[in-house]
Design a protein around this motif. Structure first.
Motif, mmCIF file in Angstrom:
data_model
loop_
_atom_site.group_PDB
_atom_site.id
_atom_site.type_symbol
_atom_site.label_atom_id
_atom_site.label_comp_id
_atom_site.label_asym_id
_atom_site.label_seq_id
_atom_site.Cartn_x
_atom_site.Cartn_y
_atom_site.Cartn_z
ATOM 1 N N LYS A 207 -10.797 11.790 -5.676
ATOM 2 C CA LYS A 207 -11.648 11.828 -6.878
ATOM 3 C C LYS A 207 -10.820 11.561 -8.134
ATOM 4 C CE LYS A 207 -15.026 12.982 -9.748
ATOM 5 N NZ LYS A 207 -15.522 14.366 -9.816
ATOM 6 N N ASP A 208 -9.628 12.182 -8.218
ATOM 7 C CA ASP A 208 -8.762 11.979 -9.384
ATOM 8 C C ASP A 208 -8.332 10.525 -9.513
ATOM 9 O OD1 ASP A 208 -8.933 14.666 -9.945
ATOM 10 O OD2 ASP A 208 -7.006 15.172 -8.995
ATOM 11 N N VAL A 209 -8.057 9.879 -8.372
ATOM 12 C CA VAL A 209 -7.653 8.475 -8.389
ATOM 13 C C VAL A 209 -8.796 7.609 -8.892
ATOM 14 C CG1 VAL A 209 -7.059 6.502 -6.909
ATOM 15 C CG2 VAL A 209 -5.873 8.686 -6.606
ATOM 16 N N LYS A 210 -10.016 7.905 -8.429
ATOM 17 C CA LYS A 210 -11.179 7.108 -8.849
ATOM 18 C C LYS A 210 -11.439 7.283 -10.340
ATOM 19 C CE LYS A 210 -14.791 6.306 -6.389
ATOM 20 N NZ LYS A 210 -14.516 4.940 -5.920
ATOM 21 N N LEU A 211 -11.356 8.516 -10.811
ATOM 22 C CA LEU A 211 -11.599 8.783 -12.237
ATOM 23 C C LEU A 211 -10.545 8.108 -13.109
ATOM 24 C CD1 LEU A 211 -12.675 12.546 -12.323
ATOM 25 C CD2 LEU A 211 -14.092 10.551 -12.807
ATOM 26 N N GLY A 212 -9.305 8.138 -12.616
ATOM 27 C CA GLY A 212 -8.210 7.553 -13.384
ATOM 28 C C GLY A 212 -8.081 6.064 -13.201
ATOM 29 N N LYS A 213 -8.967 5.503 -12.344
ATOM 30 C CA LYS A 213 -8.954 4.072 -12.052
ATOM 31 C C LYS A 213 -7.555 3.599 -11.624
ATOM 32 C CE LYS A 213 -12.855 3.052 -15.112
ATOM 33 N NZ LYS A 213 -13.350 2.271 -16.263
ATOM 34 N N LYS A 214 -6.914 4.463 -10.823
ATOM 35 C CA LYS A 214 -5.591 4.123 -10.307
ATOM 36 C C LYS A 214 -5.730 3.382 -8.985
ATOM 37 C CE LYS A 214 -3.717 8.385 -12.293
ATOM 38 N NZ LYS A 214 -3.088 9.689 -11.980
ATOM 39 N N THR A 215 -4.625 2.810 -8.522
ATOM 40 C CA THR A 215 -4.634 2.129 -7.239
ATOM 41 C C THR A 215 -4.872 3.146 -6.130
ATOM 42 O OG1 THR A 215 -3.040 0.519 -8.070
ATOM 43 C CG2 THR A 215 -3.314 0.656 -5.676
ATOM 44 N N GLU A 216 -5.861 2.865 -5.287
ATOM 45 C CA GLU A 216 -6.186 3.812 -4.232
ATOM 46 C C GLU A 216 -5.056 3.910 -3.222
ATOM 47 O OE1 GLU A 216 -9.750 2.206 -2.529
ATOM 48 O OE2 GLU A 216 -8.669 0.943 -1.107
ATOM 49 N N ILE A 217 -4.962 5.080 -2.590
ATOM 50 C CA ILE A 217 -3.972 5.270 -1.552
ATOM 51 C C ILE A 217 -4.678 5.698 -0.274
ATOM 52 C CG2 ILE A 217 -2.240 5.964 -3.265
ATOM 53 C CD1 ILE A 217 -2.467 8.782 -2.185
ATOM 54 N N LYS A 218 -3.993 5.548 0.836
ATOM 55 C CA LYS A 218 -4.538 5.985 2.114
ATOM 56 C C LYS A 218 -4.078 7.415 2.400
ATOM 57 C CE LYS A 218 -4.883 1.401 4.229
ATOM 58 N NZ LYS A 218 -4.513 0.552 5.386
ATOM 59 N N TYR A 219 -4.865 8.123 3.219
ATOM 60 C CA TYR A 219 -4.555 9.509 3.559
ATOM 61 C C TYR A 219 -4.424 9.634 5.078
ATOM 62 C CZ TYR A 219 -6.319 10.115 -1.178
ATOM 63 O OH TYR A 219 -6.536 10.001 -2.529
ATOM 64 N N GLU B 68 0.812 -1.213 0.000
ATOM 65 C CA GLU B 68 0.000 0.000 0.000
ATOM 66 C C GLU B 68 0.845 1.262 0.000
ATOM 67 O OE1 GLU B 68 -2.201 -0.507 3.635
ATOM 68 O OE2 GLU B 68 -0.726 0.628 4.795
ATOM 69 N N THR B 69 0.184 2.380 -0.319
ATOM 70 C CA THR B 69 0.806 3.704 -0.258
ATOM 71 C C THR B 69 -0.055 4.597 0.630
ATOM 72 O OG1 THR B 69 1.812 3.535 -2.458
ATOM 73 C CG2 THR B 69 1.490 5.745 -1.574
ATOM 74 N N THR B 70 0.595 5.336 1.516
ATOM 75 C CA THR B 70 -0.103 6.263 2.412
ATOM 76 C C THR B 70 0.489 7.659 2.233
ATOM 77 O OG1 THR B 70 -0.449 4.500 4.043
ATOM 78 C CG2 THR B 70 -0.744 6.790 4.789
ATOM 79 N N ALA B 71 -0.382 8.631 1.926
ATOM 80 C CA ALA B 71 0.037 10.025 1.797
ATOM 81 C C ALA B 71 -0.220 10.727 3.123
ATOM 82 C CB ALA B 71 -0.735 10.711 0.670
ATOM 83 N N ILE B 72 0.845 11.309 3.692
ATOM 84 C CA ILE B 72 0.760 11.860 5.039
ATOM 85 C C ILE B 72 1.078 13.350 5.029
ATOM 86 C CG2 ILE B 72 1.666 11.714 7.394
ATOM 87 C CD1 ILE B 72 2.574 8.822 6.624
ATOM 88 N N GLN B 73 0.169 14.137 5.582
ATOM 89 C CA GLN B 73 0.447 15.546 5.815
ATOM 90 C C GLN B 73 0.738 15.708 7.307
ATOM 91 O OE1 GLN B 73 -1.684 19.884 5.506
ATOM 92 N NE2 GLN B 73 -1.835 18.520 3.757
ATOM 93 N N CYS B 74 1.857 16.355 7.595
ATOM 94 C CA CYS B 74 2.344 16.423 8.972
ATOM 95 C C CYS B 74 2.605 17.872 9.338
ATOM 96 C CB CYS B 74 3.629 15.592 9.060
ATOM 97 S SG CYS B 74 4.442 15.636 10.646
ATOM 98 N N LYS B 75 1.898 18.382 10.373
ATOM 99 C CA LYS B 75 2.026 19.784 10.757
ATOM 100 C C LYS B 75 2.249 19.899 12.269
ATOM 101 C CE LYS B 75 1.211 21.060 6.545
ATOM 102 N NZ LYS B 75 2.349 21.491 5.692
ATOM 103 N N TYR B 76 2.920 20.994 12.638
ATOM 104 C CA TYR B 76 3.218 21.223 14.056
ATOM 105 C C TYR B 76 2.698 22.592 14.455
ATOM 106 C CZ TYR B 76 5.815 20.878 18.439
ATOM 107 O OH TYR B 76 6.160 20.780 19.763
ATOM 108 N N TYR B 77 1.685 22.604 15.346
ATOM 109 C CA TYR B 77 1.051 23.852 15.770
ATOM 110 C C TYR B 77 1.144 23.971 17.294
ATOM 111 C CZ TYR B 77 -1.187 23.559 11.135
ATOM 112 O OH TYR B 77 -1.447 23.471 9.792
ATOM 113 N N GLU B 78 2.359 24.108 17.824
ATOM 114 C CA GLU B 78 2.517 24.063 19.278
ATOM 115 C C GLU B 78 1.920 25.281 19.979
ATOM 116 O OE1 GLU B 78 6.523 23.994 20.633
ATOM 117 O OE2 GLU B 78 7.220 25.503 19.214
ATOM 118 N N ASN B 79 1.641 26.355 19.233
ATOM 119 C CA ASN B 79 1.044 27.551 19.838
ATOM 120 C C ASN B 79 -0.360 27.823 19.310
ATOM 121 O OD1 ASN B 79 3.287 28.524 21.547
ATOM 122 N ND2 ASN B 79 4.364 28.707 19.591
#
Length: 410
Positions: free
Chosen positions: A80-92, A49-60
């Protein structure tokens, strides 16, 4: 306030870099990989599998739905783009650290929560010439139904209690210690320093293929046997603390035991100052030459990389005029270099303060004669210029950007 905001921004960058580092170190297989600045900050790819991760730091910053609203909408766009392109889904995966407010978010998200809190927005539009706020439903804009939104939720993971900045950093050091079976100092100053440089370098590459790195390739690239001059690492540590730690680790017990110390300094011809070099050499003499009241007197060896022969002669003249006794392994005019001559021990009767090695080709023969008590301290600008490669000889390689910085270390 501006300084505080700048510090928060820098810590945010470090948090993302550190997350990339810990992500690749935690990969289970050597062939698994991460993509830096892919779909999100870090994309992790394994065999399954592939997982796309957004990582942010908001200590204040207090958590509010608005903080993660746009990222979720952008993730839905990609879904939506992945579904339209019938590509392998990824996790978020959306993960962040917040000062407070975590109780505002109930997990797991329901479809209605997703719609109300994250996919509904207002936009000012001109209607009959009048500016009017118009309500929009992002999922309707994308023509996604509830079944598809539920599919998206199955792929979405939200973490708003992510690990704190220092905890994540300490976890990396522990991982590096374990991976390379090394001390905490080496884990931080060699391997983390190098890791930070690798992640920084690939994050700036415009070619996405070059921003992908496998675990085995990452470990190979960070296995660096020198202390790098990495501006980001020094920014994180603090310049004074950085030099203080190097001094404590490598130069903390000067003038106590007899050792054959070889100092190899690379000189930048564009910024060379004989006066600065003499100041450095006098510091070396002060700290590493011991003759009086010493059972085994000693003085260090000096090799200057990048200084031409004429300047080396003028430097030696200056030192002799300052009544500093030096030798260089040449016994008389026209003689060949004699390593047995240059290893002559200082004594009350000769007061030898410095032993010059004029040519890099003389180093190995000299070190071979001095034996196991030798220690080599190489200070280089860009690339390591000398390797002795002996398990019995201690070699310390430290990258610096100018000569004057060395004084803060030794």
């Amino acid at each position: 306030m501006a300084d505080r905001a700048a510090i928060d921004t820098i810590r945010g960058y470090f948090y993302q870099f550190d997350y990339s580092i810990i992500s690749v170190l935690n990969l289970l297989k050597d062939t698994d990989s991460i993509l830096v600045e892919g779909v999100e900050d870090v994309d992790i790819t394994t065999a399954t599998e592939t997982t796309a991760i957004q990582c942010k730091y908001y200590e204040n910053t207090e958590y509010n739905h608005s903080v993660i609203k746009k990222p979720i909408m952008l993730m839905l766009n990609h879904f939506k783009d992945v579904k339209l392109g019938k590509k392998t889904e990824i996790k978020y995966n959306l993960r962040g650290f917040y000062k407070s407010g975590q109780s505002k978010l109930s997990l797991p998200l329901s479809i209605q929560n997703l719609k109300d809190d994250f996919l509904t927005y207002s936009q000012t539009e001109k209607i009959n010439g009048v500016s009017t706020k118009v309500k929009h439903l992002h999922h309707d804009d994308l023509k996604l139904n509830d079944v598809e939104l539920n599919d998206f939720l199955q792929l979405l993971e939200i973490e708003i209690n992510a690990v704190e900045f220092e905890k994540q950093y300490n976890d990396i050091i522990i991982l590096l210690k374990s991976t390379f079976s090394c001390s905490a100092f080496l884990a931080e100053f060699y391997f983390y320093n190098s890791s930070l440089k690798v992640i920084r370098d690939i994050s700036k590459d415009k070619n996405q293929l070059n921003r992908n790195i496998s675990k085995i390739e990452f470990l190979k690239r960070i296995n660096n046997s020198s202390v790098l001059f990495n501006e980001w690492f020094i920014l994180k540590k603090g310049e004074n603390a950085h030099y203080s730690n190097l001094r404590k680790e490598y130069f903390g017990s000067v003038n106590i035991l007899f050792k054959e110390r070889f100092f190899l300094f690379e000189i930048n011809s564009n910024s060379y100052s004989r006066s600065d070099l003499k100041t450095l050499l006098n510091l070396v003499i002060k700290n590493y030459t011991k003759i009086i009241n010493q059972p085994t007197p000693f003085s260090p060896y000096i090799y200057l990389h990048g200084v031409d022969n004429l300047e080396l002669i003028e430097l030696k003249k200056d030192l002799i005029e300052d009544e500093i006794i030096i030798i260089d392994g040449f016994d008389f005019e026209g003689a060949e270099f004699n390593p047995k001559s240059v290893i002559k021990k200082p004594a009350i009767s000769n007061q030898i303060k410095l032993k010059f090695i004029n040519n890099i080709n003389f180093l190995k023969d000299t070190i071979a004669l001095t034996g196991r008590r030798s220690e080599i301290y190489q200070f280089y600008l860009n690339d390591i210029f000398f390797d002795y490669n002996s398990s019995s000889i201690k070699e310390i390689k430290i990258q610096v950007d100018n000569l004057n910085k060395i004084k803060n270390i030794i």
